[in-house]
Design a protein around this motif. Structure first.
Motif, PDB file in Angstrom:
ATOM      1  N   LEU A 115      -3.668   4.218   9.767  1.00 42.10           N
ATOM      2  CA  LEU A 115      -4.902   4.553   8.528  1.00 42.10           C
ATOM      3  C   LEU A 115      -6.389   4.750   9.719  1.00 42.10           C
ATOM      4  O   LEU A 115      -7.330   5.549   8.902  1.00 42.10           O
ATOM      5  CB  LEU A 115      -5.051   4.092   7.450  1.00 42.10           C
TER       6      LEU A 115
ATOM      7  N   LEU B 227      -8.328  -4.992   4.567  1.00 42.41           N
ATOM      8  CA  LEU B 227      -9.151  -3.789   5.201  1.00 42.41           C
ATOM      9  C   LEU B 227      -9.711  -4.198   6.447  1.00 42.41           C
ATOM     10  O   LEU B 227      -9.862  -3.519   7.429  1.00 42.41           O
ATOM     11  CB  LEU B 227     -10.107  -3.255   4.069  1.00 42.41           C
TER      12      LEU B 227
ATOM     13  N   ARG C 221     -10.855   6.697   1.220  1.00 43.81           N
ATOM     14  CA  ARG C 221     -11.042   5.868  -0.242  1.00 43.81           C
ATOM     15  C   ARG C 221      -9.699   5.264  -0.352  1.00 43.81           C
ATOM     16  O   ARG C 221      -8.709   5.656  -0.287  1.00 43.81           O
ATOM     17  CB  ARG C 221     -11.175   6.937  -1.597  1.00 43.81           C
ATOM     18  N   PHE C 222      -9.761   4.041  -0.377  1.00 43.16           N
ATOM     19  CA  PHE C 222      -8.699   3.106  -0.665  1.00 43.16           C
ATOM     20  C   PHE C 222      -8.859   2.623  -2.231  1.00 43.16           C
ATOM     21  O   PHE C 222      -9.683   2.004  -2.317  1.00 43.16           O
ATOM     22  CB  PHE C 222      -8.557   2.031   0.237  1.00 43.16           C
TER      23      PHE C 222
ATOM     24  N   LEU D 226      -4.387   7.399  -1.563  1.00 42.57           N
ATOM     25  CA  LEU D 226      -3.964   5.793  -0.844  1.00 42.57           C
ATOM     26  C   LEU D 226      -4.207   4.791  -1.677  1.00 42.57           C
ATOM     27  O   LEU D 226      -5.375   4.448  -2.195  1.00 42.57           O
ATOM     28  CB  LEU D 226      -4.693   5.659   0.323  1.00 42.57           C
TER      29      LEU D 226
ATOM     30  N   TRP E 203       1.066  -0.964  -0.142  1.00 48.62           N
ATOM     31  CA  TRP E 203      -0.067  -0.057   0.079  1.00 48.62           C
ATOM     32  C   TRP E 203       0.909   1.297   0.033  1.00 48.62           C
ATOM     33  O   TRP E 203       1.744   1.252   0.727  1.00 48.62           O
ATOM     34  CB  TRP E 203      -1.044   0.172   1.093  1.00 48.62           C
TER      35      TRP E 203
ATOM     36  N   TYR F 227     -13.111   3.144   5.175  1.00 53.97           N
ATOM     37  CA  TYR F 227     -12.670   3.277   3.965  1.00 53.97           C
ATOM     38  C   TYR F 227     -13.628   2.909   2.964  1.00 53.97           C
ATOM     39  O   TYR F 227     -14.153   1.422   3.282  1.00 53.97           O
ATOM     40  CB  TYR F 227     -11.344   2.932   3.742  1.00 53.97           C
TER      41      TYR F 227
ATOM     42  N   VAL G  42       0.251   1.298   7.700  1.00 54.88           N
ATOM     43  CA  VAL G  42      -1.119   1.204   7.333  1.00 54.88           C
ATOM     44  C   VAL G  42      -2.007   0.999   8.738  1.00 54.88           C
ATOM     45  O   VAL G  42      -3.181   1.493   8.672  1.00 54.88           O
ATOM     46  CB  VAL G  42      -1.006  -0.394   6.662  1.00 54.88           C
TER      47      VAL G  42
ATOM     48  N   ASN H 247     -13.856   0.776  -0.225  1.00 55.26           N
ATOM     49  CA  ASN H 247     -12.995  -0.189  -1.268  1.00 55.26           C
ATOM     50  C   ASN H 247     -13.334   0.045  -2.566  1.00 55.26           C
ATOM     51  O   ASN H 247     -13.962  -0.603  -3.066  1.00 55.26           O
ATOM     52  CB  ASN H 247     -13.196  -1.561  -0.671  1.00 55.26           C
TER      53      ASN H 247
ATOM     54  N   ASN I 149      -7.963   0.113  -4.742  1.00 56.61           N
ATOM     55  CA  ASN I 149      -7.686  -1.324  -4.813  1.00 56.61           C
ATOM     56  C   ASN I 149      -7.467  -1.606  -6.232  1.00 56.61           C
ATOM     57  O   ASN I 149      -7.609  -0.766  -7.184  1.00 56.61           O
ATOM     58  CB  ASN I 149      -8.815  -1.969  -4.398  1.00 56.61           C
TER      59      ASN I 149
ATOM     60  N   SER J 228      -6.227  -7.430  -0.775  1.00 60.07           N
ATOM     61  CA  SER J 228      -6.202  -6.137  -0.193  1.00 60.07           C
ATOM     62  C   SER J 228      -7.581  -5.799   0.558  1.00 60.07           C
ATOM     63  O   SER J 228      -7.514  -5.189   1.588  1.00 60.07           O
ATOM     64  CB  SER J 228      -5.931  -5.030  -1.145  1.00 60.07           C
TER      65      SER J 228
ATOM     66  N   TYR K 130      -3.133   0.599  -3.381  1.00 61.13           N
ATOM     67  CA  TYR K 130      -2.188  -0.500  -3.570  1.00 61.13           C
ATOM     68  C   TYR K 130      -1.518  -0.279  -4.980  1.00 61.13           C
ATOM     69  O   TYR K 130      -1.952   0.207  -6.096  1.00 61.13           O
ATOM     70  CB  TYR K 130      -3.003  -1.789  -3.900  1.00 61.13           C
TER      71      TYR K 130
END
Length: 344
Positions: free
Chosen positions: A148, A185, A167-168, A220, A120, A194, A145, A196, A170, A181, A222
């Motif tokens: 977060l 989470l 927001r992550f 943020l 990440w 977050y 991580v 996904n 992915n 991932s 991957y």
């Protein structure tokens, strides 16, 4: 008399030798069979696939094609024999692959490249700023991580559509890294804080990162190497607890508990090959065993694709034209000459 008999015997051996001996073809390809490659959706896999397809087609007169699909379906296709070669298989990541390997249906050959990493990331300017671009550090204390979950980071990486959440970004759905991932989470207790967000394609993932980076925005996501993004932009990988087998087994299993997260393992990246094909085409397997791309060269070729808006086939042609010092050692002298003739 004995000399005459020996002479006739030697002549008979020469006349009955297979036509492929000493020539730039293979018994598998000479039989007219098609070699189907997995149509990998990410840049490095697409580039390496294009190079190897060209080498086999132009150097060894093989019929080659690609089969579309996501990671899981293509791994199953390799097990079923509908795909012969996947040019970039990350070992130990997929239950489908592990099951097929245990059943003797697929094997890993050689190394596509070495030294890959994944995890990440955030842009380096988020933590350290970028004076040249007049960007102040928005999160100078961010390192791992696990941080977060702090509301200030949730706000920093706010989702445009659900501002109360972060927001992550992915992987696309269907990629093995997306499932891992997603499991992380939950393991890091971030699933409620977050969104996904799964982009539709690898290109969409790259576009989102590039857009945010060029605008100096926090993001943020991957990511992995080798990629053009990693070569062009300064990124910071967030720390995670050290990898361990028990943790990883849970994260990668569809039935695993999500009570512990850990770093991605150091991974061997190989050519994933259907086992029956490997037994039938030892000449091609020998090429794959030698065909290891230097990681910096893969990054350079991917940057070439990005800078020139070039397709993988064009980057493969550029690589074959300019880096015979690398690929020339993978093939026979006759095949090398045929490949050179085809691209010049």
């Amino acid at each position: 008399m004995m000399r005459k008999l020996l002479k006739y015997a030697l002549c008979a051996v020469v006349l009955t030798m297979p036509a492929s001996v000493g020539r730039a073809d293979t018994s598998y390809c000479a039989g007219g069979k098609t070699i189907n490659f997995a149509e990998i959706g990410w840049e490095s896999g697409a580039f390496i696939t294009a190079v190897m397809k060209t080498i086999l087609a132009k150097g060894y007169d093989c019929k080659v094609d690609t089969v579309p699909g996501n990671s899981v379906t293509l791994e199953q296709a390799a097990a079923d024999g509908d795909v012969q070669i996947s040019a970039e298989e990350w070992m130990g990541r997929s239950d489908v692959w592990k099951k097929a390997a245990a059943q003797g249906k697929v094997i890993g050959i050689g190394n596509s490249f070495s030294g890959a990493q994944e995890g990440w990331f955030v842009p380096d300017y988020v933590v350290h700023g970028d004076p040249a671009r007049n960007i102040a550090a928005a999160a100078p204390d961010l390192k791992s991580v696990k941080q977060l979950v702090d509301p200030k980071y949730v706000t920093l990486f706010s989702d445009p559509e659900e501002p109360s959440k972060g927001r992550f970004l992915n992987c696309p759905s269907g990629w093995t890294c997306e499932a891992v991932s997603t499991a992380k989470l939950t393991a890091y207790n971030l699933q409620d804080s977050y969104v996904n967000f799964r982009p539709g394609t690898g290109t969409a993932l790259d576009s989102a990162i590039t857009s945010a980076y060029l605008q100096g925005q926090p993001i943020l996501f991957y990511y992995w190497s080798p990629t053009a993004i990693m070569g062009k932009f300064k990124l910071m990988k967030l720390e995670e607890p050290a990898y361990n087998d028990a943790c990883w087994a849970k994260l990668t299993s569809t039935e695993g508990k999500r009570d512990e997260g850990c770093a991605f393992p150091t991974t061997k990246v190989v050519y994933g090959v259907n086992a029956k094909f490997a037994a039938e085409a030892p000449e091609i397997i020998d090429i794959l065993k030698k065909a290891e791309f230097p990681l910096d060269q893969v990054n350079a070729s991917l940057a070439y694709m990005l800078d020139n808006k070039a397709e993988p086939a064009a980057a493969a042609e550029e690589f074959l034209k300019t880096r015979q010092d690398i690929w020339g050692a993978w093939v026979s002298p006759e095949a090398r000459a045929k490949i050179q003739a085809s691209i010049n």
